[in-house]
Design an enzyme around this catalytic site. Structure first.
Site, mmCIF file in Angstrom:
data_model
loop_
_atom_site.group_PDB
_atom_site.id
_atom_site.type_symbol
_atom_site.label_atom_id
_atom_site.label_comp_id
_atom_site.label_asym_id
_atom_site.label_seq_id
_atom_site.Cartn_x
_atom_site.Cartn_y
_atom_site.Cartn_z
ATOM 1 C CB THR A 102 97.632 5.543 65.477
ATOM 2 O OG1 THR A 102 98.061 4.739 66.578
ATOM 3 C CG2 THR A 102 96.135 5.371 65.248
ATOM 4 C CG ASP A 135 102.929 -2.454 68.710
ATOM 5 O OD1 ASP A 135 102.624 -2.721 67.539
ATOM 6 O OD2 ASP A 135 104.010 -2.789 69.212
ATOM 7 N N GLY A 183 106.300 -14.116 56.520
ATOM 8 C CA GLY A 183 105.067 -13.947 55.745
ATOM 9 C C GLY A 183 103.985 -14.977 56.024
ATOM 10 C CB SER A 184 103.200 -17.377 58.732
ATOM 11 O OG SER A 184 103.123 -16.614 59.909
ATOM 12 C CG ASN A 185 100.123 -12.970 60.479
ATOM 13 O OD1 ASN A 185 99.025 -13.275 60.923
ATOM 14 N ND2 ASN A 185 101.220 -12.955 61.232
ATOM 15 C CB ILE A 198 108.943 2.920 63.069
ATOM 16 C CG1 ILE A 198 109.233 1.984 64.257
ATOM 17 C CG2 ILE A 198 107.981 4.044 63.487
ATOM 18 C CD1 ILE A 198 109.905 2.641 65.429
ATOM 19 C CG MET A 246 110.239 -6.926 61.491
ATOM 20 S SD MET A 246 109.219 -6.987 62.976
ATOM 21 C CE MET A 246 110.491 -6.797 64.220
ATOM 22 C CG ASN A 276 100.839 -3.776 63.318
ATOM 23 O OD1 ASN A 276 101.466 -4.524 62.559
ATOM 24 N ND2 ASN A 276 101.242 -3.522 64.550
ATOM 25 C CG HIS A 300 101.788 -6.319 69.073
ATOM 26 N ND1 HIS A 300 103.086 -5.997 68.726
ATOM 27 C CD2 HIS A 300 101.792 -6.557 70.407
ATOM 28 C CE1 HIS A 300 103.843 -6.043 69.811
ATOM 29 N NE2 HIS A 300 103.091 -6.366 70.843
HETATM 30 C C1 GRF Z 1 103.867 -12.035 63.832
HETATM 31 O O1 GRF Z 1 104.011 -12.637 65.095
HETATM 32 C C2 GRF Z 1 103.213 -10.691 63.952
HETATM 33 O O2 GRF Z 1 102.290 -10.622 65.000
HETATM 34 C C3 GRF Z 1 104.382 -9.794 64.251
HETATM 35 O O3 GRF Z 1 105.440 -10.301 63.482
HETATM 36 C C4 GRF Z 1 105.208 -11.678 63.211
HETATM 37 C C5 GRF Z 1 105.202 -11.828 61.725
HETATM 38 O O4 GRF Z 1 105.135 -13.161 61.319
HETATM 39 N N1 GRF Z 1 104.039 -8.419 63.957
HETATM 40 P P1 GRF Z 1 104.914 -13.515 59.792
HETATM 41 O O5 GRF Z 1 105.992 -12.790 58.992
HETATM 42 O O6 GRF Z 1 103.535 -13.053 59.400
HETATM 43 O O7 GRF Z 1 105.060 -14.997 59.710
#
Ligand code: GRF
Length: 212
Positions: free
Chosen positions: A147, A151, A14-16, A98, A96, A113, A115
């Site tokens: 979509t 990716d 969850g860093s994003n 689909i 993670m 999304n 990537h």
């Molecule tokens: C990130 O590298 C993102 O691009 C990919 O999965 C990773 C998720 O990292 N889809 P986090 O859970 O947001 O830390």
């Protein structure tokens, strides 16, 4: 008044998600996270959300296993949660799983999304390892609309980072992640400002009228 209501789908660290929370709290992102949904109970992102007072929901895929069309049935449950929370934009952030047309169609043009490569290079799993294996000199990250093709959706923003000869996968992943944390909130802000126009496989970014 927040202009976009977000639902964030996660599976892990969850860093994003954190970078989006931070951007909102810093007043850089005109949005509100209504709910964080995880398909993994142990996802650390759930704790991050809770510690910021954000509603979390864990939906267990095991519950749907064995049912006909179990993946679609799972997404119907996710969709219910998103609708109940009036989610306008879905953010896949390390999710993670689909996503089936159940969600893709309901949120067409309203699901993003991120990537960890410069798409269309290195889609799928282990994108950073793929970049190292190919001896790429540059890699990076991509925010795109989701979509049905994994990716493959229209590209919103990208950031490039160098790949060094002695990079480990951790080195490269960390360097890419820094860029992810910058461009994901930026892409969401562009959406909040209604500056993203999807034209086929392209996304036009309209100029910022307030700074013109
Ligand atoms: C990130 O590298 C993102 O691009 C990919 O999965 C990773 C998720 O990292 N889809 P986090 O859970 O947001 O830390």
């Amino acid at each position: 008044m927040a202009s976009v209501v977000l639902g964030v789908l996660i599976s892990g660290r969850g860093s994003n998600l954190q970078s989006i929370i931070d951007a909102i709290e810093a007043g850089k992102l005109d949005a509100r996270i209504a709910v964080v949904v995880s398909n993994k109970l142990e996802a650390f992102g759930l704790e991050r959300a809770r510690s910021h007072g954000i509603k979390t929901v864990f939906l267990d895929p095991k519950f749907y296993k064995g049912q006909p069309n179990s993946r679609e049935a799972y997404d119907v449950a996710v969709l219910d949660v998103l609708k109940v929370h009036d989610v306008g934009l879905v953010i896949l952030a390390g999710y993670m799983k689909i996503v089936t047309p159940v969600l893709i169609d309901a949120y067409e043009g309203r699901m993003m999304n991120i990537h960890p490569s410069l798409l269309p290079s290195f889609p799928g799993l282990a994108a950073q390892q793929q970049a190292l294996d190919w001896g790429a000199k540059v890699s990076g990250c991509t925010v795109h609309f989701a979509t049905e093709g994994v990716d493959e959706g229209p590209i919103i923003l990208q950031a490039a980072v160098p790949v060094f000869e002695d990079d480990t996968v951790e080195d490269l992943s960390g360097r890419i992640l820094e860029s992810e944390h910058r461009i994901y909130p930026e892409a969401i802000q562009l959406y909040a400002e209604k500056r993203l126009v999807i034209q086929g496989r392209q996304v036009k970014v309209l100029p910022n009228r307030s700074s013109a």
